[in-house]
Design a protein around this motif. Sequence first.
Motif, PDB file in Angstrom:
ATOM      1  N   THR A  65       0.766  -1.599   0.018  1.00  0.00           N
ATOM      2  CA  THR A  65      -0.369   0.112  -0.127  1.00  0.00           C
ATOM      3  C   THR A  65       0.459   1.363  -0.069  1.00  0.00           C
ATOM      4  O   THR A  65       0.442   2.801   0.072  1.00  0.00           O
ATOM      5  N   ALA A  66       2.036   1.150   0.614  1.00  0.00           N
ATOM      6  CA  ALA A  66       2.953   2.784   0.399  1.00  0.00           C
ATOM      7  C   ALA A  66       3.305   3.067  -0.818  1.00  0.00           C
ATOM      8  O   ALA A  66       3.337   4.033  -0.975  1.00  0.00           O
ATOM      9  N   VAL A  67       3.662   1.295  -2.319  1.00  0.00           N
ATOM     10  CA  VAL A  67       3.757   2.505  -3.317  1.00  0.00           C
ATOM     11  C   VAL A  67       2.343   2.443  -4.101  1.00  0.00           C
ATOM     12  O   VAL A  67       2.891   2.765  -5.413  1.00  0.00           O
ATOM     13  N   LEU A  68       1.255   2.570  -3.433  1.00  0.00           N
ATOM     14  CA  LEU A  68       0.212   3.036  -4.461  1.00  0.00           C
ATOM     15  C   LEU A  68      -0.861   4.061  -4.280  1.00  0.00           C
ATOM     16  O   LEU A  68      -1.832   4.025  -4.373  1.00  0.00           O
ATOM     17  N   ASP A  69      -0.033   4.650  -3.748  1.00  0.00           N
ATOM     18  CA  ASP A  69      -0.655   6.381  -3.272  1.00  0.00           C
ATOM     19  C   ASP A  69      -1.697   6.933  -4.287  1.00  0.00           C
ATOM     20  O   ASP A  69      -2.299   7.331  -4.301  1.00  0.00           O
ATOM     21  N   SER A  70      -0.833   6.780  -5.652  1.00  0.00           N
ATOM     22  CA  SER A  70      -1.606   7.291  -7.087  1.00  0.00           C
ATOM     23  C   SER A  70      -2.709   6.195  -7.878  1.00  0.00           C
ATOM     24  O   SER A  70      -3.828   6.549  -8.222  1.00  0.00           O
ATOM     25  N   PHE A  71      -2.786   5.419  -6.647  1.00  0.00           N
ATOM     26  CA  PHE A  71      -4.156   4.409  -7.424  1.00  0.00           C
ATOM     27  C   PHE A  71      -5.086   3.750  -6.086  1.00  0.00           C
ATOM     28  O   PHE A  71      -5.215   3.162  -5.429  1.00  0.00           O
ATOM     29  N   PRO A  72      -6.016   5.023  -5.781  1.00  0.00           N
ATOM     30  CA  PRO A  72      -6.430   5.106  -3.585  1.00  0.00           C
ATOM     31  C   PRO A  72      -7.776   3.236  -4.293  1.00  0.00           C
ATOM     32  O   PRO A  72      -7.598   2.594  -3.170  1.00  0.00           O
ATOM     33  N   GLN A  73      -7.977   2.962  -5.242  1.00  0.00           N
ATOM     34  CA  GLN A  73      -8.607   2.267  -5.452  1.00  0.00           C
ATOM     35  C   GLN A  73      -8.337   1.193  -5.023  1.00  0.00           C
ATOM     36  O   GLN A  73      -8.252  -0.316  -4.005  1.00  0.00           O
ATOM     37  N   VAL A  74      -7.138  -0.072  -5.263  1.00  0.00           N
ATOM     38  CA  VAL A  74      -6.195  -1.051  -5.555  1.00  0.00           C
ATOM     39  C   VAL A  74      -5.953  -0.951  -3.537  1.00  0.00           C
ATOM     40  O   VAL A  74      -6.015  -2.186  -3.204  1.00  0.00           O
TER      41      VAL A  74
END
Length: 521
Positions: free
Chosen positions: A148-157
């Motif tokens: 989740t730390a690398v998914l800030d640009s993909f909030p749904q994922v």
Amino acid sequence: MASGKLSPRQKMINLMYLVFIAMLALNMSKEVLSAFGLLNEKLTASNAKATEKNALAYDGLATKASEQADKFGALNTDAQKVKALSSEFYSYLEGVKTSITAKQEDKQDYETMDKADYLDQMFFKGDNYSPEGKEFMDNIAKYRDGVTAVLDSFPQVKSAVTERFATGDDKGKVRNRDNRPVDWLDYHFKGFPLIASVTKLTQMQTDIKTTEEQVLSTMLTGQLTEEISMTNYTTLLEQPKSAYYQGEKFDGNIVLGRKDNSTKPNRVELKLDGRDLKEDEYTIEEGRVKLNVSSGRAGDHTLTGQLIFEQDGEEIPVEVNQTFAVITKPNAAVISADKMNVVYRGVANPMTISIPGIPDNNVSASAAGLTRSSGSKYMMRPKTGREVTITASGKLPDGQRISTSSKFRIKDIPRPVATIRGEAGSTKMSRKNLEISTVGAMLEDFDFDIKLNVSSFKFKVPGQPTVEVRGGRKLDSRAKSALKRAKRGDIVQIFDVKSSIKGNSAYRLKKVSPVTIELTN
């Protein structure tokens, strides 16, 4: 069961029943263990396929990053972080499965994998977690937080991953079936058969593969793919309305999937129904090729050709292959029942009501019992009487209003027939099968799938009084007693079945036709 004033023979029979029931329970347990094992095999096979599919996606993203680092470099870096975290956690779970099944000689003998000792001793120490149990929980948190730390640009994922690998509330608690808080690890693993725990661990590995697939899919969709090359563009037909009247000018536009002022074809080659379009029959503006041609005769028309772009000194053609329909100007509405030319009382009759050339939101219909579902779809629930008149009206684009009416006959639901074991009319069966068979009612050859409830029925054996069975759909003790007196070849009858429509008990069905059974023994 084996106590009281019973004969030795009866006591022995009762004891045999107890042994038989115990054997059934044992077999059911083995079947459940085997089911877990088969599910684990399917999940393992699915994970293998997902690994291959994800590997291709990782390679594809890496290739794009090498070609266009400014667009895909950062995405590829994040994807490689997810890949590393996923590989590490997946291998850890595989190690746990190997450890708890190490003493199992045959890894596919699922019926013997009913003990909970292996994993309980590994994860728990008294009422607390063992070091291995704490390590297990830490690894879940490490993977979840790392991804989740690398998914800030993909909030749904990011939200999906957080939910997929959640381990309870802030205190690591979940609610059990008694709504009492228990530790997440206890709730999911403590006391479960070995094969059940192995399957749960395999499911977690499946969740890892799903996470990778979702992350990669999100990174490779949308404009990221569209921007790679002009060959990935497609043409769309943009038109102010869905249909045109005969002789009316067709003012549609051919546009690219992404349209802007800078996206203009260098050359246009178009044909309408095989005829080359002249330059004064179209204009190029704002990334669109706007047509200025007559819509022509009624029917389908085809627009083909190419939009040609120059890219790196080379001409790139984008194929055009679109169709549009021209219809004659209507003067009446079209009303039709979706299933039949009549409507039935007691059921919801689906209907389609539309007027060609007029959008559904500009069409209205009215009748007693008629309600609109959505668009041109309606439901008719007839009231009293033998006929119903439906009136539809609409407004044409030129402001003219048209209206038309149609009559439909109202019919009652046909007579139901009684069934035994799903068979109607007359049938043959053994006395034993009849004792355990279910009495029902159905509507033969009826266009609607209606479920009927049965509340009571009468049972007649030749030479015996009629027995009325209430509150059930199988023979009661009195009916079974009468059946025991029947002879081979006797015709027994089930009649006067009381039934009602499931969900509409207020509707009074016609009298149910009986069913007869010839006894074969």
